[in-house]
Design a protein around this motif. Structure first.
Motif, short mmCIF file in Angstrom:
data_model
loop_
_atom_site.label_atom_id
_atom_site.label_comp_id
_atom_site.label_asym_id
_atom_site.label_seq_id
_atom_site.Cartn_x
_atom_site.Cartn_y
_atom_site.Cartn_z
N VAL A 51 0.94 -1.13 0.16
CA VAL A 51 -0.21 0.07 -0.06
C VAL A 51 0.84 1.31 0.18
O VAL A 51 0.24 2.33 -0.26
CB VAL A 51 -1.16 0.01 1.13
CG1 VAL A 51 -1.91 -1.24 1.06
CG2 VAL A 51 -0.48 -0.14 2.38
N SER A 52 2.15 1.07 0.22
CA SER A 52 2.97 2.24 0.05
C SER A 52 4.46 1.69 -0.19
O SER A 52 4.52 0.57 -0.03
CB SER A 52 2.91 2.89 1.67
OG SER A 52 3.79 2.24 2.47
N ALA A 53 5.43 2.53 -0.29
CA ALA A 53 6.79 2.10 -0.66
C ALA A 53 7.37 1.71 0.59
O ALA A 53 8.37 0.77 0.38
CB ALA A 53 7.41 3.39 -1.23
N ASP A 54 6.96 1.68 1.67
CA ASP A 54 7.44 1.12 2.87
C ASP A 54 7.40 -0.26 2.78
O ASP A 54 7.94 -1.07 3.44
CB ASP A 54 7.06 1.70 4.12
CG ASP A 54 7.58 3.06 4.23
OD1 ASP A 54 8.61 3.44 3.80
OD2 ASP A 54 6.77 3.89 5.09
N ASP A 55 6.22 -0.79 1.92
CA ASP A 55 6.04 -2.31 1.94
C ASP A 55 6.92 -3.17 0.94
O ASP A 55 6.79 -4.31 0.65
CB ASP A 55 4.58 -2.34 1.33
CG ASP A 55 3.54 -2.11 2.29
OD1 ASP A 55 3.97 -2.33 3.87
OD2 ASP A 55 2.48 -1.61 2.14
N PHE A 56 8.15 -2.59 0.39
CA PHE A 56 8.90 -3.08 -0.30
C PHE A 56 10.41 -2.98 0.02
O PHE A 56 10.59 -2.02 0.74
CB PHE A 56 8.83 -2.37 -1.91
CG PHE A 56 7.46 -2.47 -2.25
CD1 PHE A 56 7.20 -3.42 -3.27
CD2 PHE A 56 6.53 -1.50 -2.24
CE1 PHE A 56 6.07 -3.48 -3.92
CE2 PHE A 56 5.40 -1.57 -2.53
CZ PHE A 56 4.96 -2.74 -3.54
N LEU A 57 11.33 -3.80 -0.30
CA LEU A 57 12.49 -3.71 -0.04
C LEU A 57 13.33 -3.57 -1.50
O LEU A 57 13.21 -4.45 -2.46
CB LEU A 57 13.17 -4.82 0.74
CG LEU A 57 12.64 -5.22 2.25
CD1 LEU A 57 12.98 -6.77 2.41
CD2 LEU A 57 13.00 -4.10 3.15
N ILE A 58 14.22 -2.73 -1.66
CA ILE A 58 15.11 -2.36 -2.69
C ILE A 58 16.52 -2.68 -2.35
O ILE A 58 17.13 -2.05 -1.60
CB ILE A 58 14.90 -0.72 -3.40
CG1 ILE A 58 13.44 -0.83 -3.73
CG2 ILE A 58 15.61 -0.89 -4.76
CD1 ILE A 58 13.13 0.54 -4.31
N VAL B 264 14.20 -6.71 -5.91
CA VAL B 264 13.05 -6.01 -5.41
C VAL B 264 12.00 -6.77 -4.70
O VAL B 264 11.60 -7.68 -5.57
CB VAL B 264 12.24 -4.91 -6.29
CG1 VAL B 264 11.17 -4.15 -5.60
CG2 VAL B 264 13.22 -4.00 -7.04
N VAL B 265 11.84 -6.85 -3.51
CA VAL B 265 10.74 -7.75 -2.64
C VAL B 265 9.73 -7.05 -2.22
O VAL B 265 9.84 -5.91 -1.54
CB VAL B 265 11.69 -8.48 -1.73
CG1 VAL B 265 10.84 -9.41 -0.97
CG2 VAL B 265 12.91 -9.29 -2.36
N ARG B 266 8.48 -7.39 -2.51
CA ARG B 266 7.24 -6.87 -1.77
C ARG B 266 7.43 -7.50 -0.26
O ARG B 266 7.16 -8.76 -0.01
CB ARG B 266 6.06 -7.41 -2.51
CG ARG B 266 4.83 -6.62 -2.04
CD ARG B 266 3.58 -6.79 -2.80
NE ARG B 266 3.53 -8.05 -3.34
CZ ARG B 266 2.75 -8.28 -4.67
NH1 ARG B 266 2.47 -7.20 -5.49
NH2 ARG B 266 2.65 -9.32 -4.87
N LYS B 267 7.19 -6.74 0.74
CA LYS B 267 7.34 -7.47 2.18
C LYS B 267 5.81 -8.00 2.60
O LYS B 267 5.96 -8.84 3.30
CB LYS B 267 7.68 -6.41 3.20
CG LYS B 267 9.23 -5.65 3.02
CD LYS B 267 9.56 -5.02 4.18
CE LYS B 267 9.13 -3.64 4.01
NZ LYS B 267 9.60 -2.77 5.06
N THR B 268 5.12 -7.74 1.81
CA THR B 268 3.59 -8.14 2.69
C THR B 268 3.40 -9.59 2.21
O THR B 268 2.79 -10.09 3.07
CB THR B 268 2.61 -7.10 1.83
OG1 THR B 268 2.71 -7.24 0.57
CG2 THR B 268 2.67 -5.59 2.42
N ASP B 269 4.10 -10.12 1.18
CA ASP B 269 3.68 -11.40 0.94
C ASP B 269 5.20 -12.22 0.45
O ASP B 269 5.16 -13.21 0.30
CB ASP B 269 2.75 -11.55 -0.05
CG ASP B 269 3.13 -10.95 -1.57
OD1 ASP B 269 4.24 -10.44 -1.57
OD2 ASP B 269 2.05 -11.04 -2.45
#
Length: 98
Positions: A25-32, A50-55
């Motif tokens: 839902v925001s850039a904070d939900d991703f790791l670059i 790039v990894v989406r942290k939520t899943d």
């Protein structure tokens, strides 16, 4: 007593389990993770994950992704990788890959 094979244990960030796809839902939900590879002889290439942290979904790299570079300096390669990572995040926020 068994001897160690000299291999390091595999690091698992997201253990194998079924996780429901969950968009960020925001850039904070991703790791670059932006870095570089190469030498001054062949130029420097940006490396990116790039990894989406939520899943835990790996969004980049993907099959057929273009290479990032070559560039004349390490800093240029890292900056280009970071910029590509931000593009991937913004794209996933606009249209999540589930």
């Amino acid at each position: 007593m068994s001897q160690s094979s000299g291999r390091r244990p595999k690091l698992v960030f997201f253990p194998t389990r079924s996780v429901e796809p969950s968009p960020g839902v925001s850039a904070d939900d991703f790791l670059i993770y932006a870095s570089y590879r190469g030498t001054s002889g062949s130029g420097f290439f940006g490396t990116l994950k790039v990894v989406r942290k939520t899943d835990g979904k790996l969004l980049f790299p993907f099959e057929g992704a273009d290479s990032i570079g070559p560039f004349a300096s390490k800093a240029e390669a890292v900056d280009a990788a970071q910029a590509r990572g931000e593009e991937v995040v913004n794209g996933d926020l606009a249209s999540p890959e589930l």
